[in-house]
Scaffold this motif. Structure first.
Motif, mmCIF file in Angstrom:
data_model
loop_
_atom_site.group_PDB
_atom_site.id
_atom_site.type_symbol
_atom_site.label_atom_id
_atom_site.label_comp_id
_atom_site.label_asym_id
_atom_site.label_seq_id
_atom_site.Cartn_x
_atom_site.Cartn_y
_atom_site.Cartn_z
ATOM 1 N N ARG A 94 2.257 9.198 2.587
ATOM 2 C CA ARG A 94 3.260 8.171 2.306
ATOM 3 C C ARG A 94 3.244 7.045 3.349
ATOM 4 O O ARG A 94 2.864 7.252 4.492
ATOM 5 C CB ARG A 94 4.654 8.813 2.254
ATOM 6 N N THR A 95 3.654 5.873 2.891
ATOM 7 C CA THR A 95 3.814 4.705 3.768
ATOM 8 C C THR A 95 5.192 4.122 3.452
ATOM 9 O O THR A 95 5.825 4.540 2.472
ATOM 10 C CB THR A 95 2.752 3.619 3.459
ATOM 11 N N SER A 123 5.707 3.397 -0.278
ATOM 12 C CA SER A 123 5.404 4.425 -1.284
ATOM 13 C C SER A 123 6.435 4.537 -2.404
ATOM 14 O O SER A 123 6.172 5.180 -3.412
ATOM 15 C CB SER A 123 5.238 5.801 -0.628
ATOM 16 N N ARG A 124 7.612 3.952 -2.213
ATOM 17 C CA ARG A 124 8.702 4.096 -3.199
ATOM 18 C C ARG A 124 8.833 5.582 -3.566
ATOM 19 O O ARG A 124 8.879 6.416 -2.695
ATOM 20 C CB ARG A 124 8.440 3.198 -4.425
ATOM 21 N N ASP A 137 0.837 -1.203 0.000
ATOM 22 C CA ASP A 137 0.000 0.000 0.000
ATOM 23 C C ASP A 137 0.870 1.251 0.000
ATOM 24 O O ASP A 137 1.346 1.681 1.047
ATOM 25 C CB ASP A 137 -0.887 0.041 1.257
ATOM 26 N N GLY A 138 1.051 1.824 -1.164
ATOM 27 C CA GLY A 138 1.894 3.025 -1.264
ATOM 28 C C GLY A 138 1.109 4.289 -0.976
ATOM 29 O O GLY A 138 1.671 5.348 -0.696
ATOM 30 N N ARG A 139 -0.204 4.187 -1.071
ATOM 31 C CA ARG A 139 -1.013 5.380 -0.765
ATOM 32 C C ARG A 139 -2.337 4.980 -0.132
ATOM 33 O O ARG A 139 -3.343 5.674 -0.279
ATOM 34 C CB ARG A 139 -1.238 6.224 -2.013
ATOM 35 N N GLY A 191 6.599 7.515 -4.803
ATOM 36 C CA GLY A 191 5.300 8.208 -4.882
ATOM 37 C C GLY A 191 5.041 9.107 -3.679
ATOM 38 O O GLY A 191 5.683 8.981 -2.640
ATOM 39 N N ASP A 192 4.089 10.002 -3.822
ATOM 40 C CA ASP A 192 3.787 10.955 -2.744
ATOM 41 C C ASP A 192 2.713 10.433 -1.790
ATOM 42 O O ASP A 192 2.375 11.085 -0.802
ATOM 43 C CB ASP A 192 3.364 12.311 -3.335
ATOM 44 N N GLY A 193 2.140 9.268 -2.090
ATOM 45 C CA GLY A 193 1.117 8.701 -1.207
ATOM 46 C C GLY A 193 -0.223 9.409 -1.298
ATOM 47 O O GLY A 193 -1.140 9.110 -0.543
#
Ligand code: AMP
Ligand code: MG
Length: 490
Positions: A123-124, A127-128, A97-99, A130-132
């Motif tokens: 972010r988590t 998130s790599r 779960d990235g967002r 990504g901004d979440g």
């Protein structure tokens, strides 16, 4: 604690538990939603809230926006992000779960356990780059389409609320940020099994299997070969689901294995869309250049995804790898028959046919062939067959029509009964792309949510036979309109 003191301390009706955290730690990381500057509820699903045992008046009011933005946690929330992997367009990768953040599982008055998840809440650890975050348009789009799927009678995750956050989300242009509260019978995916398998952790995999069985297939608990029975049961639910998609012209658009739920619910509304004029090769997603997830490929892709699930279960199916492969291969070959059976049943109902004749498949395929050749609108063609509206005077269609009427006369049920069956299987109202876009544009550009509320009200009664096929919600797009395009991960 008595019921009355629960009501006083917790007037909103939250009853959150967290069974997911009983799984090995491999499967999740505790992560809090990021507080948002200016939460505002823009759409709230009172009917869903009520079925969850939540107080719609209280939670739908402006003060409760802070809850759906993640600024104030409901009692007993233990937020976490789930770990999973998946094949994206055929390529294996680890995800998670990235967002999205799971708040907990709401125990409903009916005793069901439903995941309450935020999408777009920051972010988590997964998130790599990504901004979440999520933008308002795509979250409203998920709300509209998932609720429409529910009204159509198709298993799906649901949408409880969308709040704007006051945050600016940077995509190609700056966009208003939003959070969707998603409700699902769980978020266990084919990709969750792939994650355990990729970690070469048989104990975690067995724990996940037991958990998934307990949560979604409790009747199998005593099965002789649990992994195999589970696999066949998932296959059965997926075959029902994909047949339902096909019967309404739904194109998921991103059937990666991380977007296939073990529960059999439709999940992850990104580039999905409903087809207007019928063509088996229809693709809306701007990134699906090869047409991997085209309308007509969906059944085979589901089977491919299920084969990936079977691979993760091999050593639980049989200690001998050769034997396990043999048994799993036999099982996966059942897909075609299962799917065809559900598809035929769905299509027979759409054509008002109650009993079975071997030639029915040909009758259906010849209609679809004619529809493809004449670029007929998928929804309205079937809908016109539910009424007495003359559909076409094309000689080829008239031959088909004569065969069909003759077929209807070869069943004991009356034409009236046949019509009632057709009307209950052929929607008048689907989320037409141009109507969805119109509603989203008004909401995101003018802050006008009325077109969306009107659209949601129409979509809530898709089989209402008093709705005219000439209603603005039923009209196909302007023939001169450019091809519709959808986008992922927005
Ligand atoms: P999806 O295409 O929605 O299935 O997403 C694929 C993966 O990308 C999932 O692991 C998502 O959590 C992740 N993802 C999508 N958008 C974002 C974002 N803005 N920030 C972080 N992760 C994201
Ligand atoms: Mg996804």
């Amino acid at each position: 604690m008595t019921n009355s003191s629960t009501a006083t301390n917790n007037p909103a009706g939250w009853r959150l538990k967290l069974s997911y955290a009983d799984l090995p730690e491999l499967f999740y990381v505790y992560a809090n939603p990021t507080p948002m500057p200016e939460p505002r509820t823009v759409v709230f699903n009172s009917e869903l809230a009520e079925s969850l045992g939540l107080n719609p008046t209280l939670l739908g009011n402006p003060e409760s926006a802070a809850i759906f933005a993640g600024n104030t946690l409901p009692p007993d929330a233990e937020p976490l992000a789930q770990a999973y992997a998946g094949h994206q367009f055929g390529h294996f990768t680890t995800l998670g779960d990235g967002r999205a953040i799971l708040l907990g599982e709401q125990i409903t008055p009916a005793g069901e356990r439903m995941d309450i998840q935020f999408k777009g809440s920051g972010r988590t650890p997964f998130s790599r780059g990504g901004d979440g975050l999520a933008a308002l348009g795509p979250m409203l789009r998920e709300y509209i389409i998932s609720e429409s799927m529910h009204a159509l009678g198709i298993p799906t995750t649901r949408s409880l609320a969308v709040v704007t956050t006051g945050e600016v989300v940077r995509r190609e242009t700056p966009l208003p940020g939003a959070i969707l509260t998603r409700v699902a019978s769980s978020h266990i995916r084919v990709g969750t099994f792939q994650w355990a398998a990729a970690n070469q952790n048989p104990a975690a995999l067995k724990a996940l299997l037991d958990y998934a069985v307990q949560r979604h297939y409790p009747d199998l608990a005593e099965a002789e070969n649990l992994a195999l029975s589970f696999f066949e049961a998932v296959m059965e639910r997926q075959s029902q689901l994909i047949a339902k998609w096909m019967c309404v012209g739904f194109i998921h658009g991103v059937m990666n294995t991380d977007n296939m739920a073990i529960s059999g619910e439709t999940i992850d509304y990104g580039p999905c869309a409903f087809m207007d004029s019928y063509s088996a090769s229809t693709v809306f997603s701007s990134i699906d250049h090869q047409g991997r997830y085209a309308y007509g490929n969906q059944p085979q892709i589901a089977q491919w995804n299920l084969a990936r699930l079977a691979e993760t279960l091999l050593h639980l199916i049989d200690p001998s790898m050769d034997r396990a492969v043999e048994v799993a291969t036999e099982a996966i070959q059942l897909w075609t028959g299962m799917y065809e059976r559900h598809w035929l049943a769905g299509m027979r109902s759409k054509l008002g046919i109650f009993n079975e004749e071997i030639e029915d498949a040909d009758l259906i395929h010849s209609l679809l062939e004619w529809m493809e050749k004449s670029s007929a609108d998928f929804t309205n063609t079937f809908r016109d067959l539910s009424t007495d509206t003359p559909l076409s005077d094309d000689p080829e269609f008239l031959v088909w029509h004569k065969n069909w009427v003759a077929r209807l006369q070869r069943q004991p049920q009356s034409l009236k009964e046949s019509q009632t069956l057709r009307q209950s299987h052929n929607p008048v109202i689907i989320p037409r792309n141009h109507k969805v876009e119109e509603a989203l544009t008004a909401a995101t550009e003018q802050g006008d949510f009325e077109p969306m509320q009107n659209l949601l009200a129409a979509l809530a009664k898709p089989y209402d036979s008093t709705m005219d096929t000439r209603s603005p919600y039923s009209l196909p797009p302007d023939p001169g309109a450019p091809p519709y395009r959808t986008f992922c991960g927005t």
